[in-house]
Scaffold this active site. Structure first.
Site, mmCIF file in Angstrom:
data_model
loop_
_atom_site.group_PDB
_atom_site.id
_atom_site.type_symbol
_atom_site.label_atom_id
_atom_site.label_comp_id
_atom_site.label_asym_id
_atom_site.label_seq_id
_atom_site.Cartn_x
_atom_site.Cartn_y
_atom_site.Cartn_z
ATOM 1 N N TYR A 112 77.038 30.447 39.818
ATOM 2 C CA TYR A 112 77.686 29.130 39.832
ATOM 3 C C TYR A 112 76.845 28.082 39.114
ATOM 4 O O TYR A 112 77.376 27.157 38.516
ATOM 5 C CB TYR A 112 77.905 28.660 41.272
ATOM 6 C CG TYR A 112 79.232 29.038 41.865
ATOM 7 C CD1 TYR A 112 79.606 30.373 41.987
ATOM 8 C CD2 TYR A 112 80.116 28.066 42.318
ATOM 9 C CE1 TYR A 112 80.815 30.712 42.547
ATOM 10 C CE2 TYR A 112 81.327 28.400 42.878
ATOM 11 C CZ TYR A 112 81.671 29.734 42.989
ATOM 12 O OH TYR A 112 82.873 30.075 43.543
ATOM 13 N N LYS B 230 75.337 43.675 45.173
ATOM 14 C CA LYS B 230 75.758 44.706 44.222
ATOM 15 C C LYS B 230 74.488 45.308 43.634
ATOM 16 O O LYS B 230 74.261 45.311 42.408
ATOM 17 C CB LYS B 230 76.672 44.064 43.155
ATOM 18 C CG LYS B 230 77.354 45.055 42.228
ATOM 19 C CD LYS B 230 78.448 45.876 42.898
ATOM 20 C CE LYS B 230 78.997 46.907 41.927
ATOM 21 N NZ LYS B 230 79.908 47.873 42.582
ATOM 22 N N ASP C 270 81.946 45.657 46.777
ATOM 23 C CA ASP C 270 83.265 46.307 46.685
ATOM 24 C C ASP C 270 83.598 47.015 47.997
ATOM 25 O O ASP C 270 84.716 46.911 48.514
ATOM 26 C CB ASP C 270 83.332 47.257 45.480
ATOM 27 C CG ASP C 270 82.155 48.216 45.378
ATOM 28 O OD1 ASP C 270 81.161 48.047 46.114
ATOM 29 O OD2 ASP C 270 82.222 49.151 44.546
ATOM 30 N N ASP D 211 82.279 33.398 47.903
ATOM 31 C CA ASP D 211 83.526 32.692 47.574
ATOM 32 C C ASP D 211 84.704 33.642 47.749
ATOM 33 O O ASP D 211 85.706 33.313 48.381
ATOM 34 C CB ASP D 211 83.455 32.186 46.128
ATOM 35 C CG ASP D 211 84.734 31.489 45.693
ATOM 36 O OD1 ASP D 211 85.234 30.647 46.472
ATOM 37 O OD2 ASP D 211 85.234 31.795 44.593
ATOM 38 N N ASP E 221 87.613 33.962 51.225
ATOM 39 C CA ASP E 221 89.081 33.843 51.134
ATOM 40 C C ASP E 221 89.742 35.073 51.748
ATOM 41 O O ASP E 221 90.758 34.977 52.440
ATOM 42 C CB ASP E 221 89.546 33.706 49.678
ATOM 43 C CG ASP E 221 89.676 32.254 49.234
ATOM 44 O OD1 ASP E 221 88.970 31.397 49.800
ATOM 45 O OD2 ASP E 221 90.483 31.980 48.314
#
Ligand code: IPM
Ligand code: MG
Length: 357
Positions: free
Chosen positions: A135, A190, A222, A246, A250
């Protein structure tokens, strides 16, 4: 106690007004100071985060934030887009720890897109690092590709990066939170692909040595995304970087039935905090009076607990929200047959009326 109130765009002003109404009903000496932010500030001052708004938030004990963004600003250069306001505030105020609880209220079990037995009793806390990662990482930009099979073609690039201290402090937030919960932390990265994630995993593992009473496990992002819909109740605290957080927050929000229910707190070193619903500005329903104000009302409760030292008042609000849901009041996003459909104002008034003594 001074609260900076930044309603912003879309449904922001409606849901923030609802939360302010609930805060006012608590009988505490709060002072509310309002300022523009996002598209609203761009219209008024030509920038999404004016200096006056930033100064107000710096002087306040806590910030109550609505939402920013509207399709009509999509064509603006990135620096002027409404999203820059929230990113700028997080950065300027040093709000590195984003707490996003995903709790399934019992009366809303049927509103989830997952089977009721998978979400009944769900209570996850996502701890998202909020001021680093891809970001904010430099360098970033647009250029002509300097190498590779498409040399000379227009290219966009960003940089994912984390330093050891940034990882240490967010890991501590997660372990401390886990101690007040079920003592299990899942760190998401990851590390099978990314250098940044390898460092992340190493540092989280090191910090864990100080928290032997908490169990730690690592998942690739994942797999974490998959486990969240397969067996969400398996999780207690999830700690992860800005980008993965982020996305996963959601996903976790939807497990609870509606993103209209989820509060969030963004905290800095000193207990300073910004409180906002996890949902966005929802321009499609703005001004209709139908937005669910509960995420913002619950964010106000988090503010009372984390920044204003009023845990009992926070609990009053949370109890009241539970009561109105049990009584069958529903905004359209959580509607179900046989329940009473209400708008934003009616929901807020019902929460006020349900506040326990
Ligand atoms: C969020 C939002 C923001 C983010 C956007 C509006 C910049 O999606 O708070 O999750 O990506 O952090
Ligand atoms: Mg988001």
């Amino acid at each position: 106690m001074k609260i900076a109130v930044l309603p912003g765009d879309g449904i922001g002003p409606e849901v923030v007004a609802a939360a302010v109404q609930v805060l006012q009903a608590l009988g505490e000496p709060f002072e509310f100071e309002f300022a523009e932010v996002g598209g609203a500030a761009y219209e008024a001052y030509g920038q999404p985060l004016p200096e006056a708004t930033l100064a107000l938030t710096r002087a306040a004990d806590a910030v109550l934030f609505g939402a920013v963004g509207d399709w009509k600003y999509d064509a603006l250069p990135r620096a002027l887009r409404p999203e820059q306001a929230i990113l700028g505030l997080r950065r300027a105020l040093g709000l590195f720890a984003n707490l996003r609880p995903a709790v399934c209220f019992e009366p809303l079990v049927a509103a989830s897109s997952l089977k009721p037995e998978l979400v009944a009793g769900l209570d996850i806390l996502i701890v998202r690092e909020l001021t680093g990662d891809i970001y904010f990482g430099q360098p970033r930009g647009r250029r002509l590709a300097p190498d590779g099979p498409f040399t000379g073609a227009p290219e966009g690039f960003d940089t994912m990066r984390y330093t050891r201290p940034e990882i240490e402090r967010i890991a501590r937030v997660a372990f401390e939170a886990a101690r007040r919960r079920r003592r299990h932390v899942t760190s998401v990265d990851k590390a099978n692909v990314l250098e940044t994630s390898q460092l992340w995993r190493e540092v989280v593992t090191e910090v864990h040595a100080e928290y032997r009473d908490v169990t730690l496990e690592h998942l690739y992002v994942d797999n974490a995304a998959m486990q969240l819909v397969r067996a969400p109740k398996y999780f207690d605290v999830i700690v992860t970087g800005n980008l993965f957080g982020d996305i996963l927050s959601d996903e976790a929000a939807m497990l609870t039935g509606s993103i209209g229910m989820l509060p969030s707190a963004s905290l800095g070193e000193s207990g300073r905090g910004l409180y906002e619903p996890s949902h966005g500005s929802a321009p499609d329903i703005a001004g209709k009076g139908t937005a669910n104000p509960l995420a913002t009302i619950l964010s106000a409760a988090m503010m009372l607990r984390h920044s204003l030292g009023r845990p009992a008042q926070a609990a009053r609000i949370e109890t009241a929200v539970g009561k109105v849901l049990a009584a069958g009041l529903r905004t359209p996003d959580i509607a179900s047959p046989g329940m009473r459909m209400v708008g934003t104002r009616e929901m807020a008034a019902a929460v006020v009326a349900a506040l326990p003594d």
